[in-house]
Design a protein around this motif. Structure first.
Motif, PDB file in Angstrom:
ATOM      1  N   ARG A  90      -6.425   8.666  -5.492  1.00  0.00           N
ATOM      2  CA  ARG A  90      -5.378   9.684  -5.310  1.00  0.00           C
ATOM      3  C   ARG A  90      -5.925  11.099  -5.497  1.00  0.00           C
ATOM      4  O   ARG A  90      -5.453  11.870  -6.328  1.00  0.00           O
ATOM      5  CB  ARG A  90      -4.202   9.441  -6.264  1.00  0.00           C
ATOM      6  CG  ARG A  90      -3.365   8.235  -5.897  1.00  0.00           C
ATOM      7  CD  ARG A  90      -2.153   8.085  -6.794  1.00  0.00           C
ATOM      8  NE  ARG A  90      -2.510   7.843  -8.176  1.00  0.00           N
ATOM      9  CZ  ARG A  90      -2.905   6.666  -8.651  1.00  0.00           C
ATOM     10  NH1 ARG A  90      -2.966   5.612  -7.862  1.00  0.00           N
ATOM     11  NH2 ARG A  90      -3.236   6.538  -9.914  1.00  0.00           N
ATOM     12  N   ASP A 149      -2.487   2.624   0.455  1.00  0.00           N
ATOM     13  CA  ASP A 149      -1.791   3.889   0.713  1.00  0.00           C
ATOM     14  C   ASP A 149      -1.591   4.717  -0.554  1.00  0.00           C
ATOM     15  O   ASP A 149      -1.711   5.940  -0.530  1.00  0.00           O
ATOM     16  CB  ASP A 149      -0.429   3.614   1.362  1.00  0.00           C
ATOM     17  CG  ASP A 149      -0.612   3.313   2.848  1.00  0.00           C
ATOM     18  OD1 ASP A 149      -1.749   3.527   3.351  1.00  0.00           O
ATOM     19  OD2 ASP A 149       0.349   2.851   3.479  1.00  0.00           O
ATOM     20  N   ASP A 150      -1.274   4.047  -1.638  1.00  0.00           N
ATOM     21  CA  ASP A 150      -0.968   4.831  -2.831  1.00  0.00           C
ATOM     22  C   ASP A 150      -2.214   5.258  -3.613  1.00  0.00           C
ATOM     23  O   ASP A 150      -2.100   5.777  -4.712  1.00  0.00           O
ATOM     24  CB  ASP A 150       0.009   4.072  -3.733  1.00  0.00           C
ATOM     25  CG  ASP A 150      -0.594   2.790  -4.263  1.00  0.00           C
ATOM     26  OD1 ASP A 150      -1.687   2.395  -3.781  1.00  0.00           O
ATOM     27  OD2 ASP A 150       0.015   2.175  -5.154  1.00  0.00           O
ATOM     28  N   GLY A 206      -2.177  13.373   5.395  1.00  0.00           N
ATOM     29  CA  GLY A 206      -1.080  12.748   4.666  1.00  0.00           C
ATOM     30  C   GLY A 206      -0.245  13.811   3.990  1.00  0.00           C
ATOM     31  O   GLY A 206      -0.574  14.995   4.043  1.00  0.00           O
ATOM     32  N   LYS A 217      -4.869   6.682  -1.647  1.00  0.00           N
ATOM     33  CA  LYS A 217      -5.659   7.328  -0.599  1.00  0.00           C
ATOM     34  C   LYS A 217      -6.127   8.736  -0.927  1.00  0.00           C
ATOM     35  O   LYS A 217      -5.425   9.511  -1.564  1.00  0.00           O
ATOM     36  CB  LYS A 217      -4.814   7.405   0.680  1.00  0.00           C
ATOM     37  CG  LYS A 217      -5.168   6.315   1.685  1.00  0.00           C
ATOM     38  CD  LYS A 217      -4.427   6.527   2.981  1.00  0.00           C
ATOM     39  CE  LYS A 217      -5.303   7.344   3.907  1.00  0.00           C
ATOM     40  NZ  LYS A 217      -4.956   7.128   5.319  1.00  0.00           N
TER      41      LYS A 217
END
Lengths: 345, 419
Positions: free
Chosen positions: B313, B367-368, B406, B370
């Motif tokens: 993240r 995804d969480d 994103g 990235k």
């Protein structure tokens, strides 16, 4: 009338001469003079009152080759409680007294001593407090030194060599640097396991724990104790000797509750994990303390081990321990070097 | 009696003079007294004694002048301030230090240090252990002989502390990091200057930090956000690095070998290693000869089961990039050499080593976790497809940032009570 005065005077002197000043131990302020506590019958000769009991540790902290004499005082009708793996839990009003000195000539005890300082750990109502008293030139009184003191000392060693050291009496904060566990001041030495040895007392030779029982300053201790060995005793296993040495010289800071816990290097007796004992452990915030070496200990390679490098150094930015040492402990360096050399991968 | 009243009035005056100052940092009703130390004979003993005897609420003023000390200083009283007359005026010089592993050691809570300099300490200049509430304001730590491996490791060194403020400080010449915050929580480093250190500013194994409006220049690496194994506090996370200038970091690495920063190549702007939740934005990164921004895993072996060696993240956005990668330091550590080899010398503005757990190297980051990059189109980027690289494929790199687009989820600002 005069007789009564004399009688009172004698009485006063007796109380003064033959009793430790319990109130001063627990009072908030420290007196200016060591003699105010009345721990000693004869200060200069360091002869304590009967209730001030001498003790020794199996392995001791190196302090620039100074000699140390230790006493414990527990107030009448009180007892210290045994604590597993820790120092006895001393009752309020107890005192641990430690005098640092150099013999004038190590070959000749009758040449006398030079008293430097007497450090006190006093058990107050809400915990321990530390303070040191530095001896005067006349050697008949020691005075409180809150901010520490530098004493340049010279003495003659066992082989007749003239030695000198810039000896530092620690300030109150420096006492705490080592004597801190979980941010509280604590004694380091008098754990049951560390005093589990014989000592010659005035009334005979006894195991110290037995003697403390007899003198009723403790009421129990376990018969099975994982005691350290005397690191100087070459008949003992070298690993045990080194671990004992590291425990008492480093383990008070280098443990999970000590001041150096942020380093992850733990050298207290109970540590068993190789990485935390330093084997192939990288330095964290060591800076130039690393001496360009990569690991605390490289088994088989003392010259590549930061631990030994920092024991040998006399540079204040490199050496370990950080305080209380200005000289290298040559004998310990020899032993630790051999220990690392013999260590298997 | 009369004397007492006079003393009280005097104390009141002292209080008034510093009321604003005290109120600013510690809302407290304690009436403080001011203790003044001036240069002269026995200055060390007088200053050290004052630092021991002062009480909560007191202010110790170190008058302007030059103080040369042979021993370190230490402070262990809660809720006090030690204030000089300015970092150019009150100079504590430790060039002749004979004992003490640092210039000044602080071990108490709610302490403010302000307006003085610590020069040429033998070890660290200013170390703070286990403090809850430490304000370091307008202080300077410097090794005056230029970058040398014999300089002390850290200028500012709070460790295992909480509520740490470093504001308006200057750190020069540290052989590890000028400003180093280790194993701490709730941290603000701002408005400060770090030059000619190995690492300018380093946040290591720490939680919740804001690093902003600082200048890091002429270091080996400008700003490092690191996490290391085998330590009591690890899993560094929630770090915001913004509005800093990390420019012209062009000093050869002079760290003693063995230290992690010894592997930092000359000319790195910002390095993020093995942290989670790091937001890097609105910085100026320029003149860094190896690479302006890199995001990497911890690459050495470790058996620590509680340690996560990869960055997660990480959000990078709205930064400005000047020249970078023009003089890669391929002789220090692996980063510059790997990047130089793999990019054929086309050094990017942003580099991610692409290393993660095996599943992620096959299927990509979840995804969480990235990496998100939102930068101008001309900003160049390079990441390694680690598996392809390890298996010897001819083209194991990716350079398209589109893949990392994103939504930015801004991290919460850090708040220290009273600041």
């Amino acid at each position: 009338m005069k007789n009564i005065y004399n009688f009172l005077l004698v009485l006063l002197l007796c109380t003064k001469l033959y009793a430790v000043n319990d109130n001063l131990i627990i009072s908030e302020a420290f007196p200016e003079k060591l003699s105010d506590f009345s721990f000693f019958k004869d200060s200069s000769a360091q002869i304590p009152h009967d209730e001030v009991i001498p003790y020794e540790l199996i392995s001791t902290l190196f302090s620039d080759y100074s000699y140390k004499q230790r006493w414990v005082y527990v107030p009448k009708n009180k007892k210290a409680k045994y604590e597993e793996d820790w120092v006895f839990n001393f009752p309020t009003g107890s005192a641990l007294i430690k005098t640092f000195y150099y013999p004038v000539d190590e070959r000749n005890p009758s040449a006398g001593k030079q008293l430097l300082e007497t450090r006190l750990l006093l058990r107050k109502e809400d915990g321990w407090e530390a303070v040191s008293y530095a001896w005067n030139k006349e050697q008949n009184e020691a005075y409180k030194k809150v901010a520490g003191k530098t004493i340049n000392v010279a003495w003659t060693d066992f082989v007749g060599e003239e030695k000198e050291v810039r000896y530092r009496v620690p300030n109150v904060n420096q006492c705490k640097e080592c004597h801190a566990a979980d941010d509280k001041i604590s004694p380091i030495g008098p754990k049951a396991r560390n005093i589990n040895k014989d000592l010659e007392f005035e009334d005979g030779n006894f195991n110290q724990l037995v003697y403390w029982m007899n003198r009723e300053i403790i009421d129990e201790y376990p018969l099975e104790l994982n005691s350290p060995v005397d690191w100087m005793d070459e008949s003992k296993d070298i690993n045990d000797r080194v671990r004992s040495y590291l425990d008492v010289n480093c383990g008070h800071c280098h443990s999970p509750t000590g001041n150096a816990n942020s380093t992850g290097l733990y050298l207290h007796l109970n540590e068993t994990r190789d990485i935390h004992l330093g084997k192939y452990k990288k330095p964290v915030a060591t800076g130039r303390g690393s001496g360009g070496l990569k690991y605390s200990i490289v088994p088989g390679k003392p010259e590549e081990s930061i631990l030994l490098h920092r024991m040998e150094s006399m540079d204040p930015g490199v050496m370990m321990p950080e305080s209380g040492r200005a000289l290298t402990h040559e004998e310990a360096v020899v032993m630790v070097r051999e220990w690392i050399l013999l260590m298997q991968n | 009696m009369g004397k007492n009243i006079f003393k009280q009035i005097k104390n009141l005056y002292c209080f008034r003079a510093f009321a604003v100052f005290v109120a600013l940092f510690f809302v407290s009703n304690i009436i403080s007294k001011e203790i003044v130390v001036e240069p002269g004979a026995n200055a060390h003993e007088r200053l050290q004694e004052a630092m021991i005897l002062m009480e909560e609420g007191d202010i110790l003023r170190i008058k302007s002048g030059y103080y040369s000390f042979e021993d370190g200083l230490s402070l262990d009283v809660d809720g006090v301030s030690v204030v000089g007359d300015g970092m150019e005026e009150t100079i504590l010089d430790f060039k002749n230090q004979k004992s003490g592993a640092q210039g000044l050691l602080v071990t108490s809570d709610k302490v403010t240090l302000k307006d003085f300099s610590i020069l040429d300490a033998k070890g660290d200049a200013l170390k703070v252990i286990g403090a809850k509430g430490i304000n370091m304001i307008n202080l300077r730590t410097e090794w005056t002989g230029g970058p040398k491996s014999t300089n002390g490791a850290y200028g500012f060194y709070p460790v295992e502390s909480e509520d740490v403020l470093i504001d308006g400080c200057v750190a020069i010449g540290a052989s590890d990091a000028g400003i180093y915050v280790g194993q701490s929580k709730n941290i603000i480093v701002r408005n400060s200057i770090a030059q000619y250190n190995v690492a300018g500013i380093e946040i290591e194994n720490s939680y919740y930090a804001d690093v902003y409006n600082n200048l890091a220049s002429h270091n080996t690496g400008g700003i490092l956000i690191f996490d290391l194994p085998d330590l009591p506090q690890q899993g560094g996370h929630h770090i915001r690095v913004f509005e800093n200038q990390s420019i012209d970091n062009d000093t050869d690495n002079f760290a003693p070998e063995g230290n992690i920063v010894g592997e930092v190549p000359r000319g790195t702007g910002i390095i993020i290693m093995a942290n989670s939740d790091v937001e890097v934005f609105n910085n100026l990164l320029s003149g860094n000869g190896t690479v302006n921004l890199s995001i990497v895993s911890y690459s050495d072996e470790t058996d620590d089961p509680n340690y996560y060696p990869h960055p997660r993240r990480i959000q990078v956005h709205n930064n400005t990039y000047g020249p970078g990668g023009f003089d890669p330091d391929i002789n220090t550590g692996d980063l510059a050499k790997t990047l130089f080899d793999i990019s054929n010398g086309n050094m990017p503005d942003i580099f991610w080593d692409g290393v993660g757990p095996l599943s992620q190297m096959i299927f990509g980051q979840p995804d969480d976790e990235k990496l998100i990059i939102s930068e101008d189109s001309e900003v160049t980027f390079l990441t390694i497809s680690a598996l392809k690289y390890m298996m010897g494929f001819s083209n194991p790199i990716r350079t398209d940032k589109e893949e990392f687009k994103g939504v930015i989820n801004p991290l919460e600002p850090i708040n220290i009570d009273g600041i």
